[in-house]
Write a protein that holds these residues in place. Structure first.
Motif, PDB file in Angstrom:
ATOM      1  N   GLU A 138      41.693  52.245  31.429  1.00 43.87           N
ATOM      2  CA  GLU A 138      42.134  52.128  32.818  1.00 43.87           C
ATOM      3  C   GLU A 138      41.053  51.607  33.758  1.00 43.87           C
ATOM      4  OE1 GLU A 138      41.214  56.549  32.011  1.00 43.87           O
ATOM      5  OE2 GLU A 138      42.136  54.845  30.983  1.00 43.87           O
ATOM      6  N   HIS A 139      39.799  51.617  33.306  1.00 43.42           N
ATOM      7  CA  HIS A 139      38.706  51.131  34.149  1.00 43.42           C
ATOM      8  C   HIS A 139      38.206  49.737  33.749  1.00 43.42           C
ATOM      9  CE1 HIS A 139      38.608  55.092  35.829  1.00 43.42           C
ATOM     10  NE2 HIS A 139      38.174  55.666  34.720  1.00 43.42           N
ATOM     11  N   MET A 140      38.795  49.150  32.719  1.00 42.51           N
ATOM     12  CA  MET A 140      38.261  47.897  32.183  1.00 42.51           C
ATOM     13  C   MET A 140      38.359  46.723  33.161  1.00 42.51           C
ATOM     14  SD  MET A 140      39.349  47.969  28.162  1.00 42.51           S
ATOM     15  CE  MET A 140      38.652  49.193  27.046  1.00 42.51           C
ATOM     16  N   ASP A 141      39.518  46.595  33.867  1.00 42.39           N
ATOM     17  CA  ASP A 141      39.661  45.501  34.832  1.00 42.39           C
ATOM     18  C   ASP A 141      38.598  45.594  35.914  1.00 42.39           C
ATOM     19  OD1 ASP A 141      41.849  44.420  33.525  1.00 42.39           O
ATOM     20  OD2 ASP A 141      43.318  45.497  34.739  1.00 42.39           O
ATOM     21  N   ASP A 142      38.429  46.805  36.448  1.00 41.49           N
ATOM     22  CA  ASP A 142      37.460  47.027  37.516  1.00 41.49           C
ATOM     23  C   ASP A 142      36.038  46.735  37.039  1.00 41.49           C
ATOM     24  OD1 ASP A 142      36.539  48.226  40.141  1.00 41.49           O
ATOM     25  OD2 ASP A 142      35.638  49.659  38.752  1.00 41.49           O
ATOM     26  N   LEU A 143      35.678  47.273  35.881  1.00 41.54           N
ATOM     27  CA  LEU A 143      34.311  47.105  35.378  1.00 41.54           C
ATOM     28  C   LEU A 143      34.021  45.638  35.046  1.00 41.54           C
ATOM     29  CD1 LEU A 143      31.929  49.047  34.743  1.00 41.54           C
ATOM     30  CD2 LEU A 143      32.582  48.875  32.347  1.00 41.54           C
ATOM     31  N   SER A 144      34.972  44.962  34.429  1.00 41.02           N
ATOM     32  CA  SER A 144      34.777  43.564  34.071  1.00 41.02           C
ATOM     33  C   SER A 144      34.618  42.699  35.318  1.00 41.02           C
ATOM     34  CB  SER A 144      35.961  43.072  33.234  1.00 41.02           C
ATOM     35  OG  SER A 144      35.741  41.765  32.762  1.00 41.02           O
ATOM     36  N   ALA A 145      35.462  42.933  36.330  1.00 38.11           N
ATOM     37  CA  ALA A 145      35.370  42.169  37.575  1.00 38.11           C
ATOM     38  C   ALA A 145      34.069  42.465  38.303  1.00 38.11           C
ATOM     39  CB  ALA A 145      36.565  42.490  38.474  1.00 38.11           C
ATOM     40  N   LYS A 146      33.647  43.740  38.319  1.00 33.30           N
ATOM     41  CA  LYS A 146      32.389  44.096  38.970  1.00 33.30           C
ATOM     42  C   LYS A 146      31.208  43.417  38.270  1.00 33.30           C
ATOM     43  CE  LYS A 146      33.011  47.666  42.102  1.00 33.30           C
ATOM     44  NZ  LYS A 146      34.419  47.937  41.960  1.00 33.30           N
ATOM     45  N   GLY A 147      31.285  43.358  36.928  1.00 32.81           N
ATOM     46  CA  GLY A 147      30.223  42.686  36.189  1.00 32.81           C
ATOM     47  C   GLY A 147      30.088  41.236  36.581  1.00 32.81           C
ATOM     48  N   PHE A 148      31.221  40.529  36.662  1.00 36.28           N
ATOM     49  CA  PHE A 148      31.176  39.129  37.071  1.00 36.28           C
ATOM     50  C   PHE A 148      30.646  38.985  38.492  1.00 36.28           C
ATOM     51  CE2 PHE A 148      33.515  37.773  33.364  1.00 36.28           C
ATOM     52  CZ  PHE A 148      33.170  36.435  33.250  1.00 36.28           C
ATOM     53  N   ALA A 149      31.076  39.883  39.387  1.00 41.71           N
ATOM     54  CA  ALA A 149      30.603  39.811  40.771  1.00 41.71           C
ATOM     55  C   ALA A 149      29.092  40.018  40.851  1.00 41.71           C
ATOM     56  CB  ALA A 149      31.321  40.861  41.623  1.00 41.71           C
ATOM     57  N   LEU A 150      28.588  41.022  40.126  1.00 43.20           N
ATOM     58  CA  LEU A 150      27.141  41.249  40.091  1.00 43.20           C
ATOM     59  C   LEU A 150      26.412  40.047  39.507  1.00 43.20           C
ATOM     60  CD1 LEU A 150      26.848  44.975  38.936  1.00 43.20           C
ATOM     61  CD2 LEU A 150      26.161  44.015  41.142  1.00 43.20           C
ATOM     62  N   GLY A 151      27.039  39.420  38.516  1.00 43.87           N
ATOM     63  CA  GLY A 151      26.445  38.232  37.918  1.00 43.87           C
ATOM     64  C   GLY A 151      26.287  37.118  38.928  1.00 43.87           C
ATOM     65  N   TYR A 152      27.325  36.895  39.731  1.00 41.37           N
ATOM     66  CA  TYR A 152      27.242  35.850  40.745  1.00 41.37           C
ATOM     67  C   TYR A 152      26.166  36.162  41.779  1.00 41.37           C
ATOM     68  CZ  TYR A 152      31.529  33.685  39.025  1.00 41.37           C
ATOM     69  OH  TYR A 152      32.453  33.049  38.255  1.00 41.37           O
ATOM     70  N   ILE A 153      26.161  37.416  42.237  1.00 42.20           N
ATOM     71  CA  ILE A 153      25.180  37.799  43.260  1.00 42.20           C
ATOM     72  C   ILE A 153      23.763  37.747  42.701  1.00 42.20           C
ATOM     73  CG2 ILE A 153      24.393  39.694  44.735  1.00 42.20           C
ATOM     74  CD1 ILE A 153      27.367  40.610  44.829  1.00 42.20           C
ATOM     75  N   GLY A 154      23.570  38.352  41.504  1.00 36.30           N
ATOM     76  CA  GLY A 154      22.238  38.412  40.925  1.00 36.30           C
ATOM     77  C   GLY A 154      21.678  37.054  40.561  1.00 36.30           C
ATOM     78  N   SER A 155      22.535  36.145  40.084  1.00 40.08           N
ATOM     79  CA  SER A 155      22.041  34.835  39.667  1.00 40.08           C
ATOM     80  C   SER A 155      21.604  33.968  40.838  1.00 40.08           C
ATOM     81  CB  SER A 155      23.124  34.099  38.869  1.00 40.08           C
ATOM     82  OG  SER A 155      24.273  33.875  39.666  1.00 40.08           O
ATOM     83  N   VAL A 156      21.982  34.368  42.050  1.00 40.23           N
ATOM     84  CA  VAL A 156      21.549  33.620  43.235  1.00 40.23           C
ATOM     85  C   VAL A 156      20.024  33.636  43.360  1.00 40.23           C
ATOM     86  CG1 VAL A 156      21.506  33.703  45.768  1.00 40.23           C
ATOM     87  CG2 VAL A 156      23.679  33.842  44.548  1.00 40.23           C
ATOM     88  N   VAL A 157      19.399  34.757  42.953  1.00 36.41           N
ATOM     89  CA  VAL A 157      17.942  34.893  43.119  1.00 36.41           C
ATOM     90  C   VAL A 157      17.170  33.851  42.299  1.00 36.41           C
ATOM     91  CG1 VAL A 157      15.969  36.436  42.860  1.00 36.41           C
ATOM     92  CG2 VAL A 157      18.156  37.344  43.691  1.00 36.41           C
ATOM     93  N   PRO A 158      17.355  33.779  40.978  1.00 36.71           N
ATOM     94  CA  PRO A 158      16.638  32.749  40.226  1.00 36.71           C
ATOM     95  C   PRO A 158      17.089  31.338  40.603  1.00 36.71           C
ATOM     96  CG  PRO A 158      18.216  33.848  38.801  1.00 36.71           C
ATOM     97  CD  PRO A 158      18.152  34.641  40.063  1.00 36.71           C
ATOM     98  N   PHE A 159      18.345  31.196  41.017  1.00 39.41           N
ATOM     99  CA  PHE A 159      18.844  29.885  41.424  1.00 39.41           C
ATOM    100  C   PHE A 159      18.125  29.399  42.677  1.00 39.41           C
ATOM    101  CE2 PHE A 159      22.741  27.347  42.966  1.00 39.41           C
ATOM    102  CZ  PHE A 159      22.303  26.212  42.307  1.00 39.41           C
ATOM    103  N   ILE A 160      18.038  30.263  43.706  1.00 39.23           N
ATOM    104  CA  ILE A 160      17.344  29.884  44.938  1.00 39.23           C
ATOM    105  C   ILE A 160      15.874  29.604  44.662  1.00 39.23           C
ATOM    106  CG2 ILE A 160      16.524  30.762  47.160  1.00 39.23           C
ATOM    107  CD1 ILE A 160      19.183  32.136  47.533  1.00 39.23           C
TER     108      ILE A 160
END
Length: 419
Positions: A138-160
């Motif tokens: 029941e938590h898989m959709d939430d956790l998977s989406a949160k992971g992708f969101a964190l990935g987008y936010i976190g990858s901004v640092v090395p990208f910038i």
């Protein structure tokens, strides 16, 4: 983040780790760097784009062939970590290897890139399968989406950090060539990838497995055969894999070839990089939104939404002439790419037996990777035949339409569970 367990947090952090690779290497800086190296070597614009597409296809074909076999091995007790670690090291060390390739060796550059892509995508196979170990259905959709969101936010640092070094080198502020600055970006990406993988290696354990047996190789192939027969018997899983084969092909092709396409239509490197940075920032809240809406409407319905947005992207690509057009296209992609990938992963995880998740995700990988073989070839071939990259992107529309139609016949596991 306080409501998540240590294992869940550590699992999500790997999205931060590998997202840097897929942004900096797959999508942004590497294609631009490769195009410049190929141009200096006398390779035409259309051909260099085609060669990049063929290279991506080769890498994904290799992994597609290995996926189910490796997955059947990794379902045995304590094997998942070993396979994950191998591919993670192959990918991160090959990324460092890109730094060592001479500036005039475009073919060697593509070869090392192939190894890094196999490592990155191979590690993701086992990372995705860990989803059944770290949380409940029941938590898989939430956790998977949160992971992708964190990935987008976190990858901004090395990208910038990476694009700042490149821009400063272009301006002459720092005494580096653009090529050297690009190589520093590759090194930053590898280091970032390694650092954010450590929590997963420390805190995530394989909880569901098949007991190891004598003659592990022979038994792995037996398990592979059993899984294949199980998939054939589970009509819903088989139909989803076929639908996924088509629509994720288009998604992956657009992600991996977007900067090469932007270069072909005359956009400058600075415009491309800034647009891609904006995509990372905008995609994070949309990934969270997809996860939140999936709780209300279901993952399947939100996957439909993502496919429709990508169909619009394919059509709009034909009319791309200016920087503004590219920005509109980029924002459309940003609104869907994280959500459709995250929910496809969690939707499939809800359908499969937990103790055989790696075997099933091995086939998930096969359908995703074989799909990624045809997409870049389609774009490359259409670009060469027409002399126009826009028609190559437009040709992907058929993949999204076929995926949409087949998905209509896939049972929703959430409704089945409720019933």
């Amino acid at each position: 983040m306080r409501k998540y367990t240590k294992a869940e947090k550590s699992w999500m952090k790997y999205d931060i780790a590998n997202s840097a690779y897929f942004v900096v290497i797959t999508t942004a800086i590497f294609p631009i760097y490769y195009k410049s190296v190929a141009t200096e070597a006398g390779i035409s614009t259309a051909n260099s784009t085609a060669y990049l597409g063929y290279t991506i296809s080769i890498a994904t074909f290799i992994l597609a062939m290995l996926g189910p076999i490796l997955g059947s091995f990794a379902d045995f007790k304590n094997m998942r970590r070993k396979f994950f670690s191998f591919f993670f090291l192959l990918g991160s060390l090959s990324t460092i290897g890109l730094v060592l390739v001479p500036n005039d060796q475009w073919l060697l550059l593509l070869f090392i890139y192939t190894l890094s892509a196999i490592g990155a995508r191979g590690a993701n196979l086992f990372y995705d399968a860990y989803l059944v170990d770290v949380t409940e259905r029941e938590h898989m959709d939430d956790l998977s989406a949160k992971g992708f969101a964190l990935g987008y936010i976190g990858s901004v640092v090395p990208f910038i950090l990476s694009i700042s070094i490149i821009i400063l080198s272009q301006m002459g502020v720092i005494p580096l060539s653009v090529g050297t600055a690009s190589k520093i970006a590759f090194l930053i990406t590898a280091i970032w990838w390694i650092l954010f993988t450590i929590p997963l290696l420390k805190n995530v354990q394989q909880k569901h497995w098949i007991e190891r047996k004598p003659r592990i190789v022979a038994n792995s192939f037996k398990e592979l055969k059993k899984t294949f027969l199980e998939i054939k018997q589970h009509k819903g899983i088989l139909l989803f894999l076929i639908a996924y084969f088509f629509y994720i092909d288009g998604v992956g092709t657009i992600i991996s070839m977007s900067t090469a396409y932007g270069t072909d239509v005359g956009l400058g490197a600075t415009d491309l990089i800034i647009a891609l940075l904006a995509v990372q920032i905008v995609a994070a809240p949309f990934a969270l939104l997809f996860g939140r809406l999936a709780r209300k409407y279901g993952a399947k319905q939100m996957i439909y939404v993502g496919i429709i947005i990508y169909i619009i992207v394919c059509v709009y690509a034909v009319f791309l002439y200016t920087v503004v057009d590219f920005w509109i296209l980029a924002m459309l992609v940003a609104s869907a790419q994280g959500g459709i990938q995250a929910l496809s992963r969690s939707f499939f995880a809800q359908m499969v037996p937990k103790e055989k998740s790696n075997s099933f995700f091995g086939f998930y990988n096969v359908f995703g990777r074989f799909a990624a073989v045809s997409g870049p070839i389609l774009v490359g071939a259409m670009s060469q035949l027409t002399g126009n990259s826009s028609f190559g992107v437009f040709s992907l529309i058929i993949l999204f339409i076929i995926g949409f139609v087949i998905l209509l016949f896939v049972p929703d596991p959430r409704k089945q569970q409720t019933a």
